[in-house]
Design a protein around this motif. Structure first.
Motif, PDB file in Angstrom:
ATOM      1  N   CYS A  17       0.855  -1.195   0.000  1.00 19.97           N
ATOM      2  CA  CYS A  17       0.000   0.000   0.000  1.00 19.97           C
ATOM      3  C   CYS A  17       0.886   1.238   0.000  1.00 19.97           C
ATOM      4  O   CYS A  17       2.065   1.168   0.329  1.00 19.97           O
ATOM      5  N   PHE A  18       0.293   2.354  -0.360  1.00 17.39           N
ATOM      6  CA  PHE A  18       1.009   3.614  -0.222  1.00 17.39           C
ATOM      7  C   PHE A  18       1.169   3.895   1.268  1.00 17.39           C
ATOM      8  O   PHE A  18       0.212   3.755   2.034  1.00 17.39           O
ATOM      9  N   THR A  21      -1.358   5.004   4.314  1.00 15.41           N
ATOM     10  CA  THR A  21      -2.719   4.797   3.817  1.00 15.41           C
ATOM     11  C   THR A  21      -3.029   3.305   3.822  1.00 15.41           C
ATOM     12  O   THR A  21      -2.156   2.481   4.079  1.00 15.41           O
ATOM     13  N   VAL A  23      -4.418   2.288   0.938  1.00 17.44           N
ATOM     14  CA  VAL A  23      -4.689   2.250  -0.500  1.00 17.44           C
ATOM     15  C   VAL A  23      -3.661   1.333  -1.168  1.00 17.44           C
ATOM     16  O   VAL A  23      -2.470   1.662  -1.220  1.00 17.44           O
ATOM     17  N   VAL A  25      -1.307  -0.353  -3.831  1.00 22.05           N
ATOM     18  CA  VAL A  25      -0.626   0.146  -5.023  1.00 22.05           C
ATOM     19  C   VAL A  25      -1.295  -0.408  -6.276  1.00 22.05           C
ATOM     20  O   VAL A  25      -1.385   0.263  -7.301  1.00 22.05           O
ATOM     21  N   LEU A  28      -3.696   1.815  -8.180  1.00 22.16           N
ATOM     22  CA  LEU A  28      -3.131   2.797  -9.107  1.00 22.16           C
ATOM     23  C   LEU A  28      -2.907   2.150 -10.469  1.00 22.16           C
ATOM     24  O   LEU A  28      -3.308   2.699 -11.493  1.00 22.16           O
ATOM     25  N   LEU A  42      -5.718  10.538  -7.608  1.00 28.99           N
ATOM     26  CA  LEU A  42      -5.489  11.322  -6.395  1.00 28.99           C
ATOM     27  C   LEU A  42      -6.769  11.950  -5.857  1.00 28.99           C
ATOM     28  O   LEU A  42      -6.937  12.082  -4.641  1.00 28.99           O
ATOM     29  N   THR A  47      -5.746  10.435   0.396  1.00 24.93           N
ATOM     30  CA  THR A  47      -4.693  10.170   1.386  1.00 24.93           C
ATOM     31  C   THR A  47      -3.352   9.855   0.720  1.00 24.93           C
ATOM     32  O   THR A  47      -2.316   9.903   1.378  1.00 24.93           O
ATOM     33  N   VAL A  48      -3.377   9.541  -0.573  1.00 23.94           N
ATOM     34  CA  VAL A  48      -2.141   9.285  -1.312  1.00 23.94           C
ATOM     35  C   VAL A  48      -1.616  10.621  -1.826  1.00 23.94           C
ATOM     36  O   VAL A  48      -2.367  11.425  -2.374  1.00 23.94           O
ATOM     37  N   ARG A  49      -0.329  10.851  -1.644  1.00 23.49           N
ATOM     38  CA  ARG A  49       0.276  12.098  -2.111  1.00 23.49           C
ATOM     39  C   ARG A  49       0.834  11.917  -3.526  1.00 23.49           C
ATOM     40  O   ARG A  49       1.311  10.835  -3.883  1.00 23.49           O
ATOM     41  N   GLN A  52       4.230  10.426  -3.746  1.00 17.40           N
ATOM     42  CA  GLN A  52       4.315   8.974  -3.599  1.00 17.40           C
ATOM     43  C   GLN A  52       4.098   8.284  -4.941  1.00 17.40           C
ATOM     44  O   GLN A  52       4.819   7.349  -5.293  1.00 17.40           O
ATOM     45  N   VAL A  53       3.092   8.743  -5.683  1.00 21.58           N
ATOM     46  CA  VAL A  53       2.789   8.149  -6.985  1.00 21.58           C
ATOM     47  C   VAL A  53       3.968   8.344  -7.935  1.00 21.58           C
ATOM     48  O   VAL A  53       4.411   7.401  -8.600  1.00 21.58           O
TER      49      VAL A  53
END
Length: 73
Positions: A17-18, A21, A23, A25, A28, A42, A47-49, A52-53
């Motif tokens: 996950c990121f 979070t 969430v 990966v 994505l 996003l 919550t994902v920055r 990070q992506v």
């Protein structure tokens, strides 16, 4: 580039996950495969920055480059 522990973590089920979070990966990757943009991702997962992506995608590109280099004779 962000350190790996600021990009990814593994949840209790072993899913990457990121960091910070829940969430995965994989979400994505799935979204991008379906034609969604990073911006849309996003918005859906605030919550994902973005950093990070981008760091994740840069790391993936570097891995591909390394694989290509080691595959050359």
């Amino acid at each position: 580039m962000s350190p790996p522990n600021q990009i990814l973590s593994v949840n209790t089920e072993g899913t990457p996950c990121f960091s910070g979070t829940q969430v995965p990966v994989r979400l994505l990757i799935d979204r991008l495969e379906r034609g969604h943009t990073i911006y849309e991702f996003l918005l859906t997962f605030p919550t994902v920055r973005r950093q990070q992506v981008m760091a994740l995608l840069e790391a993936a590109a570097r891995m591909i480059d390394l694989q290509s280099e080691t595959g050359k004779n």
